[in-house]
Design an enzyme around this catalytic site. Structure first.
Site, short mmCIF file in Angstrom:
data_model
loop_
_atom_site.label_atom_id
_atom_site.label_comp_id
_atom_site.label_asym_id
_atom_site.label_seq_id
_atom_site.Cartn_x
_atom_site.Cartn_y
_atom_site.Cartn_z
N ALA A 130 0.87 -1.20 0.00
CA ALA A 130 0.00 0.00 0.00
C ALA A 130 0.90 1.24 0.00
O ALA A 130 0.77 2.13 0.84
CB ALA A 130 -0.96 -0.02 1.18
N HIS B 153 2.87 4.60 -0.38
CA HIS B 153 2.53 6.02 -0.53
C HIS B 153 3.83 6.81 -0.65
O HIS B 153 4.93 6.22 -0.67
CB HIS B 153 1.67 6.47 0.65
CG HIS B 153 2.23 6.10 2.00
ND1 HIS B 153 3.42 6.63 2.47
CD2 HIS B 153 1.81 5.23 2.93
CE1 HIS B 153 3.67 6.13 3.66
NE2 HIS B 153 2.72 5.25 3.96
N GLY C 291 5.51 8.40 1.38
CA GLY C 291 6.48 8.14 2.45
C GLY C 291 7.40 6.98 2.08
O GLY C 291 8.63 7.06 2.21
N HIS C 292 6.80 5.88 1.58
CA HIS C 292 7.60 4.72 1.18
C HIS C 292 8.54 5.10 0.03
O HIS C 292 9.69 4.66 -0.02
CB HIS C 292 6.71 3.57 0.69
CG HIS C 292 5.84 2.98 1.76
ND1 HIS C 292 4.47 3.12 1.76
CD2 HIS C 292 6.14 2.23 2.84
CE1 HIS C 292 3.96 2.48 2.80
NE2 HIS C 292 4.95 1.93 3.47
N LYS D 139 8.60 7.82 11.06
CA LYS D 139 7.21 7.88 11.52
C LYS D 139 6.96 6.78 12.55
O LYS D 139 6.32 7.00 13.57
CB LYS D 139 6.25 7.72 10.36
CG LYS D 139 4.86 8.07 10.76
CD LYS D 139 3.85 7.39 9.92
CE LYS D 139 2.84 6.78 10.83
NZ LYS D 139 2.48 5.45 10.44
N GLN E 296 9.67 1.63 16.34
CA GLN E 296 10.12 0.51 15.50
C GLN E 296 11.56 0.73 15.03
O GLN E 296 12.39 -0.19 15.05
CB GLN E 296 9.20 0.39 14.29
CG GLN E 296 9.69 -0.56 13.22
CD GLN E 296 8.66 -0.78 12.12
OE1 GLN E 296 7.76 -1.58 12.28
NE2 GLN E 296 8.80 -0.08 11.01
N SER F 257 0.58 7.54 5.94
CA SER F 257 0.47 6.19 6.49
C SER F 257 -0.51 5.40 5.62
O SER F 257 -1.51 5.98 5.14
CB SER F 257 -0.08 6.26 7.92
OG SER F 257 -0.57 4.99 8.32
O1 PAF Z 1 6.81 -0.55 9.07
C1 PAF Z 1 6.32 -1.54 8.47
O2 PAF Z 1 5.67 -1.41 7.42
C2 PAF Z 1 6.49 -2.94 9.05
O3 PAF Z 1 6.42 -2.92 10.44
C3 PAF Z 1 7.78 -3.64 8.58
C4 PAF Z 1 9.03 -2.91 9.04
C5 PAF Z 1 7.76 -3.74 7.06
C6 PAF Z 1 7.83 -5.07 9.14
O4 PAF Z 1 6.74 -5.82 8.74
#
Ligand code: PAF
Length: 281
Positions: free
Chosen positions: A33, A35, A37-38, A150, A154, A186
């Site tokens: 999905a 966006h 950001g990715h 963001k 993590q 997001s």
């Molecule tokens: O941030 C994410 O999209 C997920 O937590 C990740 C790092 C791909 C692990 O599944």
């Protein structure tokens, strides 16, 4: 064109071919999905390496039974188009059986920065993230991996995973991409209705105000209580947390040190997280 590998064997063959040419490899782990950001993570990866692998895998182990695993947006065709436009070289798109074959019985659990915040509300989340990220690092053997700020907790957990397990992967934290009103991009923003979007756009403003107040010397407890009230007044249904923590370790924030204000709040069926920096004074 972005090539696609659906199996670990195909992924490894491609990475080995690149390695034999002496190329540097970057990994951007995602759940799809995609966006803006990715895409900014992919751009950062391409600045740091010759080849960029993007994994697209909705990781069931990081969803609680009550969460949105089935509903999580899946749009592989659009994702592959966006990756091709961004210049990513390989999409790794395994299915669940490829990642977690029948009888899979191993879990990676990272302590330290995983304590509190998200874990208080999603107890199995970081074990799921650390397990899949650990597997991806072993499968891809990247020189560098890029994660968005963001998901700041993590990012800290992944850094700790690499440090503690001596994984030779450089972790890059890339700045959050926001819309014109400051809402952090997001995949879950897709769940927001028009009225909810307006409320969601207020979250970052409250955080920035709180961080500025802390930088200016305001009392931490009073600042966080004010932020809590402002988030609820803005129209959020529930506030999971809003807290000031130290950067990287996520230990309690200490005045005059760099930190982050982190938040998770619920709006209808959507849970939003965000964070902003508290500059050291
Ligand atoms: O941030 C994410 O999209 C997920 O937590 C990740 C790092 C791909 C692990 O599944």
């Amino acid at each position: 064109m972005t090539a696609v590998a659906e199996t670990i064997a195909a992924l490894r063959a491609q990475v080995q071919a690149w390695r034999s040419e002496g190329l540097r490899v970057a990994l951007v782990p995602t759940m799809g999905a995609l966006h803006d950001g990715h895409i900014s993570l992919v751009r950062t990866a391409l600045e740091r390496a010759d080849r960029c692998v993007v994994s697209i895998f909705v990781n069931p182990r990081q969803f609680a039974p009550t969460e949105d695993l089935d509903k999580y947006p899946r749009q592989l065709v659009q994702d592959l188009t966006r990756l091709a436009e961004a210049g990513a070289h390989l999409a790794f798109t395994p299915d669940v059986g490829e990642v977690y074959p029948e009888g899979f019985a191993t879990s990676i659990s990272v302590g330290g920065p995983s304590a509190g915040l998200e874990t208080a509300f999603r107890p199995a989340f970081f074990d799921g993230v650390a397990t899949v990220v650990g597997k991806l690092f072993i499968q891809v053997t990247p020189d560098v991996a890029v994660f968005g700020e963001k998901d700041y907790q993590q990012l800290c957990v992944v850094r700790k995973l690499c440090l503690d397990l001596n994984l030779p992967v450089e972790i890059i934290g890339a700045p959050t991409i926001r819309d014109a009103e400051g809402l952090a991009m997001s995949s879950r923003n897709a769940y927001l209705g028009a009225d909810e979007l307006k409320i969601a756009q207020k979250l970052n403003k409250v955080l920035r105000k709180a961080a500025a107040a802390l930088e200016a010397g305001s009392d931490e407890q009073a600042t966080m209580a004010a932020a809590r009230q402002e988030i609820l007044d803005a129209g959020f249904d529930e506030l999971d947390y809003v807290e000031a923590r130290a950067s990287l370790t996520l230990a309690p924030w200490q005045r005059d040190r760099e930190g982050r204000v982190l938040v998770a709040a619920r709006l209808g069926k959507t849970r939003l997280i965000d964070n902003v920096e508290i500059a050291a004074s």
